[in-house]
Design a protein around this motif. Structure first.
Motif, PDB file in Angstrom:
ATOM      1  N   GLY A  45       0.826  -1.203   0.000  1.00 16.10           N
ATOM      2  CA  GLY A  45       0.000   0.000   0.000  1.00 16.10           C
ATOM      3  C   GLY A  45       0.855   1.245   0.000  1.00 16.10           C
ATOM      4  O   GLY A  45       2.070   1.200   0.148  1.00 16.10           O
ATOM      5  N   LYS A  46       0.181   2.395  -0.141  1.00 13.70           N
ATOM      6  CA  LYS A  46       0.882   3.670  -0.227  1.00 13.70           C
ATOM      7  C   LYS A  46       1.467   4.103   1.110  1.00 13.70           C
ATOM      8  O   LYS A  46       2.529   4.717   1.177  1.00 13.70           O
ATOM      9  CB  LYS A  46      -0.075   4.755  -0.737  1.00 13.70           C
ATOM     10  N   ASP A  84       9.344  -3.083   3.502  1.00 15.15           N
ATOM     11  CA  ASP A  84      10.282  -2.537   2.530  1.00 15.15           C
ATOM     12  C   ASP A  84       9.592  -1.524   1.621  1.00 15.15           C
ATOM     13  O   ASP A  84       8.456  -1.747   1.184  1.00 15.15           O
ATOM     14  CB  ASP A  84      10.855  -3.656   1.651  1.00 15.15           C
ATOM     15  N   PRO A  85      10.274  -0.425   1.322  1.00 15.55           N
ATOM     16  CA  PRO A  85       9.729   0.514   0.335  1.00 15.55           C
ATOM     17  C   PRO A  85       9.807  -0.100  -1.061  1.00 15.55           C
ATOM     18  O   PRO A  85      10.740  -0.845  -1.367  1.00 15.55           O
ATOM     19  CB  PRO A  85      10.648   1.736   0.467  1.00 15.55           C
ATOM     20  N   PHE A  96       8.781   6.342  -6.095  1.00 14.43           N
ATOM     21  CA  PHE A  96       8.242   5.614  -4.939  1.00 14.43           C
ATOM     22  C   PHE A  96       6.831   5.118  -5.224  1.00 14.43           C
ATOM     23  O   PHE A  96       5.966   5.876  -5.672  1.00 14.43           O
ATOM     24  CB  PHE A  96       8.243   6.527  -3.718  1.00 14.43           C
ATOM     25  N   ARG A  97       6.589   3.814  -4.985  1.00 12.65           N
ATOM     26  CA  ARG A  97       5.275   3.221  -5.226  1.00 12.65           C
ATOM     27  C   ARG A  97       4.502   2.971  -3.947  1.00 12.65           C
ATOM     28  O   ARG A  97       3.281   2.993  -3.915  1.00 12.65           O
ATOM     29  CB  ARG A  97       5.443   1.907  -5.994  1.00 12.65           C
ATOM     30  N   THR A 102       5.935  -8.085   4.766  1.00 13.27           N
ATOM     31  CA  THR A 102       5.968  -9.539   4.628  1.00 13.27           C
ATOM     32  C   THR A 102       6.145 -10.166   6.002  1.00 13.27           C
ATOM     33  O   THR A 102       7.125  -9.867   6.695  1.00 13.27           O
ATOM     34  CB  THR A 102       7.125  -9.994   3.716  1.00 13.27           C
ATOM     35  N   HIS A 103       5.210 -10.986   6.388  1.00 10.24           N
ATOM     36  CA  HIS A 103       5.260 -11.671   7.679  1.00 10.24           C
ATOM     37  C   HIS A 103       5.140 -13.179   7.419  1.00 10.24           C
ATOM     38  O   HIS A 103       4.118 -13.644   6.923  1.00 10.24           O
ATOM     39  CB  HIS A 103       4.114 -11.201   8.576  1.00 10.24           C
ATOM     40  N   LEU A 104       6.202 -13.922   7.733  1.00  9.26           N
ATOM     41  CA  LEU A 104       6.209 -15.359   7.526  1.00  9.26           C
ATOM     42  C   LEU A 104       6.109 -16.090   8.859  1.00  9.26           C
ATOM     43  O   LEU A 104       6.822 -15.758   9.814  1.00  9.26           O
ATOM     44  CB  LEU A 104       7.491 -15.797   6.801  1.00  9.26           C
TER      45      LEU A 104
END
Length: 219
Positions: A45-46, A84-85, A96-97, A102-104
């Motif tokens: 997301g932004k 992470d950006p 920039f997007r 990420t959660h593992l």
């Protein structure tokens, strides 16, 4: 196989004079009785805060669903977490997007028969990344020792055969032993989609390998 005498060994201090050098390998296999699944949630997301919340909500839903399924809470733990950006490249420029979280989770199961059910339950409650399904044995040490003993026996048989062919006598025990074994091979999962859309897991067999090198004095 290598046969060495004093002159050939030269100044190698760790070597044995008048030796027969042999190697042996051992392999054993066993059915796995543990499953280790690594899966989790990736959200983008932004803004970072909403991305974190969305990710946390999905992870919470997965853990609750697995607990309801009968998986002990102590068998579910975070393996990695990152934010992470993200960037796009437009006309050679970095733009920039947004952010990616990420959660593992690492889920440990006793047995292998419920692996597919756990995968389906997790994905139904928000998991969108399955990193790995691996299998293990609670008696891995015993199987590794069996492979090592097999490797030693085969090396001993080689040494005895060489000594008999040469008409010489071997020392009762090796003057030097070196283990060069490898660990059991990891087993990855194979999946198939059945008519019911349930994930089927084929655990196969775990393989344990070992190798040794022995040096015998001969006369």
């Amino acid at each position: 196989m290598t046969i060495l005498n004093r002159s050939e060994r030269g100044a190698e201090k760790e070597g044995c004079d008048f030796t027969i050098e042999v190697s042996g390998e051992g392999v054993t296999s066993a059915a796995p009785d543990r499953t280790i699944i690594t899966l989790g949630v990736v959200t983008e997301g932004k803004e970072v805060a909403p991305v974190q919340r969305e990710n946390a909500d999905a992870i919470r839903a997965i853990i609750e669903a697995l607990t309801a399924l009968g998986v002990p809470r102590s068998n579910v733990q975070t393996k990695s977490y990152s934010i992470d950006p993200q960037y796009d490249y437009e006309d050679g420029k970095q733009v920039f997007r947004g952010y990616k979280a990420t959660h593992l989770l690492q889920i440990t199961l006793d047995g292998v028969e419920h692996a597919g059910t756990v995968l389906d339950t997790a994905t139904a409650h928000g998991a969108n990344l399955v990193s790995e399904v691996a299998f293990a044995s609670s008696e891995a040490e015993k199987h590794q020792e069996e492979a090592l003993a097999q490797a030693v026996r085969r090396a001993q048989q080689k040494a005895a055969g060489i000594a008999a062919a040469l008409g010489v006598s071997l020392s009762a025990v090796p003057c030097k032993v070196q283990e060069i074994g490898t660990e059991g091979e990891p087993i990855r999962f194979k999946t198939m989609m059945a008519a019911s859309d349930a994930t089927l897991i084929e655990p196969g067999q775990l393989t344990f390998k070992a190798a040794v090198r022995l040096w015998y004095l001969f006369a």
